[in-house]
Design a protein around this motif. Structure first.
Motif, PDB file in Angstrom:
ATOM      1  N   LEU A  23      35.758  49.561  46.659  1.00 38.52           N
ATOM      2  CA  LEU A  23      36.505  48.316  46.862  1.00 38.52           C
ATOM      3  C   LEU A  23      37.650  48.486  47.860  1.00 38.52           C
ATOM      4  N   GLY A  24      38.012  49.732  48.152  1.00 37.26           N
ATOM      5  CA  GLY A  24      39.134  49.995  49.055  1.00 37.26           C
ATOM      6  C   GLY A  24      40.486  49.729  48.405  1.00 37.26           C
ATOM      7  N   ALA A  25      40.536  49.802  47.079  1.00 41.79           N
ATOM      8  CA  ALA A  25      41.762  49.467  46.339  1.00 41.79           C
ATOM      9  C   ALA A  25      42.875  50.464  46.605  1.00 41.79           C
ATOM     10  N   SER A  26      44.087  49.937  46.749  1.00 47.17           N
ATOM     11  CA  SER A  26      45.277  50.767  46.863  1.00 47.17           C
ATOM     12  C   SER A  26      46.410  50.085  46.103  1.00 47.17           C
ATOM     13  N   ILE A  27      47.337  50.884  45.621  1.00 43.82           N
ATOM     14  CA  ILE A  27      48.511  50.329  44.939  1.00 43.82           C
ATOM     15  C   ILE A  27      49.582  50.161  46.001  1.00 43.82           C
ATOM     16  N   SER A  28      49.938  48.908  46.267  1.00 42.89           N
ATOM     17  CA  SER A  28      50.868  48.654  47.370  1.00 42.89           C
ATOM     18  C   SER A  28      52.303  48.413  46.934  1.00 42.89           C
ATOM     19  N   LEU A  45      33.174  41.791  51.186  1.00 43.29           N
ATOM     20  CA  LEU A  45      32.551  40.576  51.738  1.00 43.29           C
ATOM     21  C   LEU A  45      31.369  40.085  50.913  1.00 43.29           C
ATOM     22  N   ASN A  46      31.206  38.769  50.910  1.00 39.79           N
ATOM     23  CA  ASN A  46      29.990  38.170  50.369  1.00 39.79           C
ATOM     24  C   ASN A  46      29.176  37.576  51.521  1.00 39.79           C
ATOM     25  N   HIS A  47      28.133  36.865  51.207  1.00 42.35           N
ATOM     26  CA  HIS A  47      27.238  36.293  52.222  1.00 42.35           C
ATOM     27  C   HIS A  47      27.883  35.148  53.003  1.00 42.35           C
ATOM     28  N   ARG A  48      29.059  34.667  52.598  1.00 40.52           N
ATOM     29  CA  ARG A  48      29.764  33.571  53.275  1.00 40.52           C
ATOM     30  C   ARG A  48      30.961  34.079  54.090  1.00 40.52           C
ATOM     31  N   GLN A  49      31.044  35.391  54.253  1.00 39.00           N
ATOM     32  CA  GLN A  49      32.134  36.023  55.000  1.00 39.00           C
ATOM     33  C   GLN A  49      33.506  35.790  54.357  1.00 39.00           C
ATOM     34  N   SER A  50      33.493  35.620  53.048  1.00 37.49           N
ATOM     35  CA  SER A  50      34.726  35.587  52.266  1.00 37.49           C
ATOM     36  C   SER A  50      34.592  36.665  51.189  1.00 37.49           C
ATOM     37  N   ALA A  51      35.634  36.861  50.414  1.00 42.36           N
ATOM     38  CA  ALA A  51      35.604  37.926  49.405  1.00 42.36           C
ATOM     39  C   ALA A  51      34.658  37.560  48.261  1.00 42.36           C
ATOM     40  N   PHE A  52      33.894  38.535  47.832  1.00 43.95           N
ATOM     41  CA  PHE A  52      32.976  38.401  46.709  1.00 43.95           C
ATOM     42  C   PHE A  52      33.780  38.174  45.430  1.00 43.95           C
ATOM     43  N   GLY A  53      33.373  37.214  44.619  1.00 39.91           N
ATOM     44  CA  GLY A  53      34.091  36.884  43.391  1.00 39.91           C
ATOM     45  C   GLY A  53      34.233  38.061  42.447  1.00 39.91           C
ATOM     46  N   GLY A  54      33.201  38.884  42.363  1.00 43.45           N
ATOM     47  CA  GLY A  54      33.274  40.058  41.492  1.00 43.45           C
ATOM     48  C   GLY A  54      34.332  41.037  41.949  1.00 43.45           C
ATOM     49  N   SER A  55      34.506  41.163  43.265  1.00 45.48           N
ATOM     50  CA  SER A  55      35.556  42.035  43.799  1.00 45.48           C
ATOM     51  C   SER A  55      36.936  41.492  43.458  1.00 45.48           C
ATOM     52  N   LYS A  85      39.109  41.229  27.353  1.00 46.95           N
ATOM     53  CA  LYS A  85      38.712  39.876  27.726  1.00 46.95           C
ATOM     54  C   LYS A  85      39.272  39.573  29.103  1.00 46.95           C
ATOM     55  N   THR A  86      38.493  38.854  29.906  1.00 45.94           N
ATOM     56  CA  THR A  86      38.939  38.515  31.247  1.00 45.94           C
ATOM     57  C   THR A  86      38.571  37.076  31.573  1.00 45.94           C
ATOM     58  N   GLU A  87      39.500  36.381  32.215  1.00 46.97           N
ATOM     59  CA  GLU A  87      39.269  35.023  32.702  1.00 46.97           C
ATOM     60  C   GLU A  87      39.798  34.950  34.126  1.00 46.97           C
ATOM     61  N   PHE A  88      39.010  34.343  35.012  1.00 47.53           N
ATOM     62  CA  PHE A  88      39.427  34.250  36.409  1.00 47.53           C
ATOM     63  C   PHE A  88      39.183  32.839  36.910  1.00 47.53           C
TER      64      PHE A  88
END
Length: 151
Positions: A23-28, A45-55, A85-88
């Motif tokens: 994911l390229g995660a870093s603590i900023s 990236l997703n197929h729409r050139q925006s960030a994938f929801g799962g990411s 539990k997670t909600e987004f």
């Protein structure tokens, strides 16, 4: 209370949660009551050139988890910490590098969490996170995390 080295925390995260590397995660940022995890769009990236929801969800979960992980480490409390539990809520497309900032709940909720952890050996904490891109709020995450004291 011990001083936390965020580079060491990120190394721990990358070693024990391998997807964070992809994911390229870093603590900023970390200021004692909030923690920010950043991620580049290119790796998410997703197929729409925006960030994938799962990411987006994964980075938001990671920021909440890392905030509690760091706080418990600062206090010298060894725990196993997991998401229960997670909600987004997806509010806007993410079309550039992004970040998730998690903030500790108000002091009395955090204090109750710590007291319950010490008394029962297990406690739950709800942590809220905002996912932003170019200064715009793009998502809101609410995660329930469970900490279990280690022997």
């Amino acid at each position: 209370m011990s001083e936390i080295n965020l580079s060491e925390v990120l190394d721990y995260v990358h070693e024990h949660i391998p997807i964070t590397v992809q994911l390229g995660a870093s603590i900023s940022a970390y200021d004692g009551s909030s923690l920010t995890v950043a991620a580049p769009l290119a790796e998410n990236l997703n197929h729409r050139q925006s960030a994938f929801g799962g990411s987006l969800s994964a980075i938001a979960i990671l920021s909440g988890w890392a905030l509690l992980f760091v706080k418990l480490r600062e206090l010298g409390i060894p725990t196993r910490l997991v998401i229960q539990k997670t909600e987004f809520d997806f509010l806007a497309p993410v079309v550039d590098d992004f970040e998730s900032t998690s903030v500790l709940p108000i002091a009395d909720k955090y204090d109750r969490f710590l007291k319950m952890l010490q008394k029962k050996g297990r406690a739950r904490m709800v942590v809220e996170s905002d996912v932003t891109c170019d200064g715009q709020l793009c998502g809101k995450h609410v995660g329930t995390f469970v900490a279990v004291l280690l022997d």
